[in-house]
Motif scaffolding. Structure first.
Motif, short mmCIF file in Angstrom:
data_model
loop_
_atom_site.label_atom_id
_atom_site.label_comp_id
_atom_site.label_asym_id
_atom_site.label_seq_id
_atom_site.Cartn_x
_atom_site.Cartn_y
_atom_site.Cartn_z
N THR A 185 3.57 11.82 8.34
CA THR A 185 4.96 11.34 8.32
C THR A 185 5.97 12.49 8.18
O THR A 185 7.16 12.27 8.29
N GLY A 244 3.97 2.54 8.97
CA GLY A 244 3.38 3.38 10.02
C GLY A 244 4.18 3.31 11.31
O GLY A 244 4.96 2.40 11.52
N MET A 247 6.09 -0.90 2.28
CA MET A 247 5.56 -2.26 2.18
C MET A 247 6.12 -3.01 0.97
O MET A 247 5.97 -4.22 0.87
N ASP A 300 -4.69 -3.74 8.69
CA ASP A 300 -4.11 -2.44 9.07
C ASP A 300 -4.95 -1.71 10.12
O ASP A 300 -4.74 -0.53 10.37
N ASN A 350 -6.57 6.68 10.87
CA ASN A 350 -6.92 6.91 9.47
C ASN A 350 -8.41 6.80 9.10
O ASN A 350 -8.81 7.32 8.06
N GLY A 401 -4.35 10.53 8.74
CA GLY A 401 -3.13 10.31 7.98
C GLY A 401 -2.75 11.63 7.30
O GLY A 401 -1.59 12.02 7.28
N SER A 461 4.98 -1.83 7.75
CA SER A 461 3.72 -1.55 7.09
C SER A 461 3.59 -0.06 6.73
O SER A 461 2.56 0.38 6.23
N ARG A 515 -8.68 -1.56 3.92
CA ARG A 515 -8.72 -0.41 4.82
C ARG A 515 -10.11 0.24 4.81
O ARG A 515 -10.59 0.72 5.83
N LYS A 567 0.83 -1.21 0.00
CA LYS A 567 0.00 0.00 0.00
C LYS A 567 0.86 1.26 0.00
O LYS A 567 0.36 2.36 -0.20
N ASN A 568 2.13 1.10 0.29
CA ASN A 568 3.02 2.26 0.32
C ASN A 568 4.46 1.76 0.11
O ASN A 568 4.70 0.55 0.11
N HIS A 628 1.71 10.08 3.65
CA HIS A 628 0.68 10.70 4.48
C HIS A 628 1.31 11.94 5.15
O HIS A 628 2.49 11.90 5.53
N PHE A 652 -3.83 0.84 12.81
CA PHE A 652 -3.50 2.25 12.53
C PHE A 652 -4.77 3.10 12.73
O PHE A 652 -5.47 3.44 11.77
N CYS A 656 0.43 7.20 13.81
CA CYS A 656 -0.65 6.53 13.06
C CYS A 656 -1.42 5.53 13.90
O CYS A 656 -2.50 5.08 13.49
N1 ARG Z 1 -0.15 0.05 5.98
C1 ARG Z 1 -0.89 1.23 6.29
C2 ARG Z 1 -1.33 1.90 5.01
O1 ARG Z 1 -0.56 1.96 4.09
C3 ARG Z 1 -0.09 2.16 7.13
C4 ARG Z 1 -0.86 3.37 7.56
C5 ARG Z 1 -0.03 4.30 8.38
N2 ARG Z 1 -0.81 5.39 8.84
C6 ARG Z 1 -0.47 6.66 8.77
N3 ARG Z 1 -1.28 7.52 9.27
N4 ARG Z 1 0.62 7.08 8.20
O2 ARG Z 1 -2.45 2.34 4.88
#
Ligand code: ARG
Length: 275
Positions: A178, A265, A23, A63, A69, A125, A263, A93, A19-20, A175, A66, A269
């Protein structure tokens, strides 16, 4: 009254897809270790004087831990505590959202449905309050869409809450949480490389002191910390970050979040502060 914070135990936490950018390494999760790290976060919040609430984790929502979000949380003099449900990019999600919305509904939060259509908006996020509740900073570009942020902005304008859109450009800072962490009403921690030049120029004047993390610090989630009662909970510390925190009278508390970083986060998060 102690500050209330919502957490979700990592019972089903896993990395099953990409997802990011974090990952993409497809690291496997040590769930026992994840549980210990989550327990340490919970204890640190309690030691800082918070009252911890939890929501039940559900299978097929890897997830759900977290907790930042699924909704945007707000407070407004006229309507009290409210939420804006997210429209998450990824389907697992998106399935988390009704669980959280029910949790907040049962506790009397007013629900403001923004008609997002096909646009995405990913809660805290990307949507972060100025600490004095005077405005909301809204990141877009990777997860929340510019058009989603625009619809959110229209909804907030009815409550006379200004929204400041910020264009994100670094895939490791996908996000806003971060690369943007308010330390108090006057000071913010940012990673400048995460923003389009124009957005960086928009953001600076709202703060008396802007502290800049290095790329390495930001990519290790040092700007994804939690400010609570004179402490800064962070997954790592450097002498540079330590001196910034010292300037702002914050004591660093280091909490290992290595499993959650796989993941994409870390500490910020993993919680939602209730207004
Ligand atoms: N694996 C999650 C995603 O990609 C991580 C989320 C982290 N949350 C954040 N607020 N940065 O959605």
């Amino acid at each position: 009254m102690p500050k209330q914070v919502l957490l979700c135990p990592p019972a089903y936490f896993d990395v099953v897809d990409v997802k990011n950018a974090f990952m993409a390494r497809k690291s496997s999760i040590d769930r026992a270790k994840a549980q210990q790290q989550w327990d340490a976060l919970r204890s640190a919040l309690e030691e800082a004087g918070c009252q911890v609430e939890t929501i039940d984790p559900a299978p097929g929502r890897e997830d759900m831990v977290f907790a930042a979000n699924q909704v945007f949380l707000g407070f407004h003099k006229g309507i009290g505590r409210f939420i804006v449900p997210s429209r998450m990019v990824y389907s697992s999600r998106q399935r988390e959202v009704p669980h959280y919305v029910d949790w907040y509904r049962q506790r009397g939060f007013k629900i403001i449905e923004v008609n997002l259509g096909d646009d995405h908006l990913e809660g805290h996020g990307d949507l972060l309050w100025h600490p004095d509740w005077s405005r909301i900073y809204a990141g877009y570009g990777f997860r929340s869409a510019r058009t989603g942020v625009e619809k959110f902005r229209n909804a907030m304008s009815k409550l006379e809450i200004p929204v400041v859109p910020l264009h994100l450009v670094d895939p490791y800072c996908y996000h806003l949480d971060t690369c943007f962490c308010p330390l108090n009403n006057d000071a913010v921690l940012i990673y400048p490389g995460a923003y389009a030049a124009q957005s960086l120029a928009v953001l600076r004047p709202f703060w008396k002191r802007v502290y800049e993390l290095t790329a390495d610090e930001a990519h290790k989630f040092m700007g994804n910390g939690i400010v609570i009662n004179g402490r800064y909970l962070t997954p790592y510390i450097t002498p540079h970050l330590e001196s910034i925190l010292h300037e702002e009278d914050l004591a660093p508390v280091v909490i290992d979040t290595s499993e959650f970083e796989k993941s994409g986060g870390s500490l910020f998060c993993m919680k939602a502060f209730l207004p």
